[in-house]
Structure formats: C-alpha cells, structure tokens
Enzyme design. Structure first.
Site, PDB file in Angstrom:
ATOM      1  N   ASP A   1     -11.184  -6.445  16.475  1.00  0.00           N
ATOM      2  CA  ASP A   1      -9.722  -6.499  16.566  1.00  0.00           C
ATOM      3  C   ASP A   1      -9.146  -5.084  16.647  1.00  0.00           C
ATOM      4  O   ASP A   1      -8.143  -4.842  17.329  1.00  0.00           O
ATOM      5  CB  ASP A   1      -9.155  -7.230  15.344  1.00  0.00           C
ATOM      6  CG  ASP A   1      -9.322  -8.744  15.458  1.00  0.00           C
ATOM      7  OD1 ASP A   1      -9.373  -9.256  16.593  1.00  0.00           O
ATOM      8  OD2 ASP A   1      -9.404  -9.415  14.410  1.00  0.00           O
TER       9      ASP A   1
ATOM     10  N   ARG B   1      11.838   0.918  -4.950  1.00  0.00           N
ATOM     11  CA  ARG B   1      11.015   2.008  -5.500  1.00  0.00           C
ATOM     12  C   ARG B   1       9.599   1.495  -5.652  1.00  0.00           C
ATOM     13  O   ARG B   1       9.403   0.391  -6.177  1.00  0.00           O
ATOM     14  CB  ARG B   1      11.533   2.464  -6.861  1.00  0.00           C
ATOM     15  CG  ARG B   1      12.780   3.301  -6.751  1.00  0.00           C
ATOM     16  CD  ARG B   1      13.408   3.494  -8.088  1.00  0.00           C
ATOM     17  NE  ARG B   1      14.748   3.991  -7.911  1.00  0.00           N
ATOM     18  CZ  ARG B   1      15.136   5.240  -8.155  1.00  0.00           C
ATOM     19  NH1 ARG B   1      14.274   6.112  -8.617  1.00  0.00           N
ATOM     20  NH2 ARG B   1      16.379   5.607  -7.954  1.00  0.00           N
TER      21      ARG B   1
ATOM     22  N   ASP C   1       5.262   2.129  -3.992  1.00  0.00           N
ATOM     23  CA  ASP C   1       4.359   2.881  -3.121  1.00  0.00           C
ATOM     24  C   ASP C   1       4.786   2.824  -1.656  1.00  0.00           C
ATOM     25  O   ASP C   1       4.593   3.778  -0.910  1.00  0.00           O
ATOM     26  CB  ASP C   1       2.934   2.317  -3.218  1.00  0.00           C
ATOM     27  CG  ASP C   1       2.234   2.773  -4.487  1.00  0.00           C
ATOM     28  OD1 ASP C   1       2.867   3.485  -5.296  1.00  0.00           O
ATOM     29  OD2 ASP C   1       1.056   2.404  -4.684  1.00  0.00           O
TER      30      ASP C   1
ATOM     31  N   SER D   1      -3.464  -8.259   2.851  1.00  0.00           N
ATOM     32  CA  SER D   1      -4.094  -7.550   1.729  1.00  0.00           C
ATOM     33  C   SER D   1      -3.094  -7.176   0.647  1.00  0.00           C
ATOM     34  O   SER D   1      -3.473  -6.967  -0.498  1.00  0.00           O
ATOM     35  CB  SER D   1      -4.780  -6.268   2.223  1.00  0.00           C
ATOM     36  OG  SER D   1      -5.771  -6.566   3.152  1.00  0.00           O
TER      37      SER D   1
END
Ligand code: NAP
Length: 268
Positions: free
Chosen positions: A45, A148, A150, A166
């Site tokens: 892919d 807020r 990552d 994921s």
C-alpha cells in the site's frame, strides 16, 4: 493503452515489475512513464501511495492498479503471482473503474503568508514533539474546541485503516464521502477539554486549525514529512479530485478489513 509499472526498490518487487513489464510489452501495450493511462504499482500500500503522489497532477487521466508482493492490501487487489491474470484483464479492459475521495489541505504559513495546497490519499497530521501542541479547531466558520495534546490527524475513508486506526479512529467504508478528525493523546482535565472522540465530517463541511505561534511543528502528508515552519492555519476539505482504480475484480471492503486485522475466523 499507455501503461507504466511503478515499483518500490525491494528486489522481489523489482523482479515482479520486470516480469510484468516484459509481459505487457510482449502483449502490445505501450510503456509510458510520462503520460500513462494506467499506473501499476508493485510493492505494498505504501508503494501505491508513492505512485499516487508521483502522478497526483494527472489524476483525471489515470487509473491505478496495485500489485502486492506480500499480503493483500487496501489499495492493492492483485498478488504478485497473478501477473498473467492481470495482463489478461488489461487486454479485456472496458474502462471499468472505481474512485475514492481524497483530502485537500491548504497550509498558510505565518512567516511569509505563503499558501501551499496538497492532496492526501491516507491522511494529514499536525504534531509537535518538543512540547504540547496547542491549536484552535474550527468546523466551517465556527469555533469548536481548543486542542492540547500530541497532535491531530485528518484522514480519508481509505486512509482510515492506516494511521487513523492506530490512534483510535473508526474504519470508514471508502464509499463514504467523508473525512475523519482523530486526536493524538489529547490532554483532558479540569482546565483543558476536547471532545476526546473522533469526528466524521461530510463533504460540504471543512475543518480549520489555527495553531499557536511557534515553529516546531511536524506536518505529515501520507509518507511525507515537513518540519519547523510557523503555521498560521491548515484548512481541510474533501478534494474535488478523486483517485480512480481500474476495477477488474471486487473484494468486499469488510472482507478486506477482516483479513487484514482479524484473520482467524471463529464463529460462536
Ligand atoms: P511505512 O511506515 O513503511 O508503512 C506503514 C504501514 O501502513 C505499511 O504496513 C503499509 O502497508 C500500511 N498502510 C499504508 N496505507 C494503508 C492503508 N490505507 N490502510 C491500511 N494500511 C496501510 O509507511 P509507508 O509505507 O510509506 O506508508 C505511509 C503510511 O503509513 C501513512 O500514510 C500512515 O497512514 C501509515 N503509518 C502508520 C503508522 C501507525 O499505524 N502507527 C505509523 C506511521 C505511518 P504495506 O505494507 O502494504 O505497504
């Protein structure tokens, strides 16, 4: 029919690509890497993603075909041992195709006001590693939340089985004309609050991110990474362009999902 074979650098993919190219030439197809009508990627892919970006400026003239040198993928309908069947299918081609939505992102940089447009087949992410990402999130013109954490990921339906899954996103059927916003490790406490759930937007809505004034951002667009520019805003919408696949056979989408992620069939 003008065809090009686009392979990754792995030796097994190169071997399959060479075999396929020879068979196509022997069967009268024209090999043309500049203005192909059909692009056959050989690899996984990820290779199909690379082929998509290589030919992203001619999407209306191209149909893609994916040959996988490992397991069956999400963009790859053919296995490496089926190249003879694929050549026969191409000889009998009646122009069959299926198309899927793409994501368009418009990035405005704070330092120069430069604007860049990109298409994504899987997803776009905005992240910060050195410190917490802070960004306001708007849906259409309306302020929605102050994020807020990552980072944030916006994925296409076909990208929903990749990074989006994921990080807890839903798997979307690729026939849906939608994009999905998924959080990456949001901070949720008495002070900071986000929805803390993925959201799925229809094709007539758009998302706008206005991050805080700093420059240590990491933006990913499928397999590409861009770093360290101050970002004024990022606007996401479903692109008017679509990716087209030559469709000579049909694998049920949920069978593909089951095969990729569950595997063993144990009915109660
Ligand atoms: P890679 O890190 O070498 O491979 C990422 C994996 O994602 C490969 O196994 C690839 O399948 C698979 N993949 C790609 N698109 C997919 C899709 N639409 N549905 C299900 N699986 C998919 O990176 P790459 O090959 O250049 O691909 C870039 C993509 O990798 C990104 O767009 C992102 O979605 C994904 N990614 C995922 C994670 C994660 O899940 N934590 C982390 C980084 C990147 P093949 O083996 O068939 O190529």
């Amino acid at each position: 029919m003008r065809i090009t074979v686009y392979s990754n650098d792995g030796s097994s993919s190169r071997q399959v690509a060479d075999k396929l190219t020879n068979k196509l030439i022997n069967n009268g197809f024209t090999m043309d890497a500049q203005t192909p009508e059909v692009v056959i990627s050989v690899g996984g892919d990820g290779t199909l993603l690379s082929a998509f970006h290589r030919y992203a400026d001619a999407l209306d003239q191209i149909r893609f075909i994916g040959v996988h040198t490992g397991h069956l993928g999400f963009y790859t309908d053919w296995r490496d041992f089926e190249v003879d069947d694929l050549v026969v299918a191409l000889q009998e081609d009646l122009g069959q195709s299926i198309s899927y939505p793409l994501l368009e992102v418009k990035i405005t940089y704070a330092d120069t006001n430069e604007v860049q447009h990109f298409l994504a087949l899987n997803e776009v992410t905005l992240r910060r590693y050195a410190a917490t990402l802070r960004t306001d999130v708007y849906i259409k013109e309306n302020f929605f939340e102050s994020f807020r954490g990552d980072g944030l990921c916006v994925s296409t339906p076909t990208g929903s089985t990749a990074y989006g899954k994921s990080i807890g996103g839903a798997v979307l059927h690729p026939r849906l004309e939608a994009m999905q916003l998924t959080e990456i490790a949001s901070i949720n406490n008495r002070v900071y609050r986000t929805l803390a759930a993925p959201i799925v937007l229809p094709s007539d809505e758009w998302l706008l991110l206005r991050p805080s004034r700093t420059s240590d951002y990491v933006v990913t667009i499928d397999q590409f990474t861009f770093k360290d520019r101050p970002i004024e805003s990022m606007q996401f919408k479903i692109a008017k362009e679509r990716i087209q696949f030559a469709r000579y056979r049909h694998t049920h989408f949920w069978d593909r999902v089951e095969d990729a992620f569950i595997g063993s069939k144990h009915e109660i």
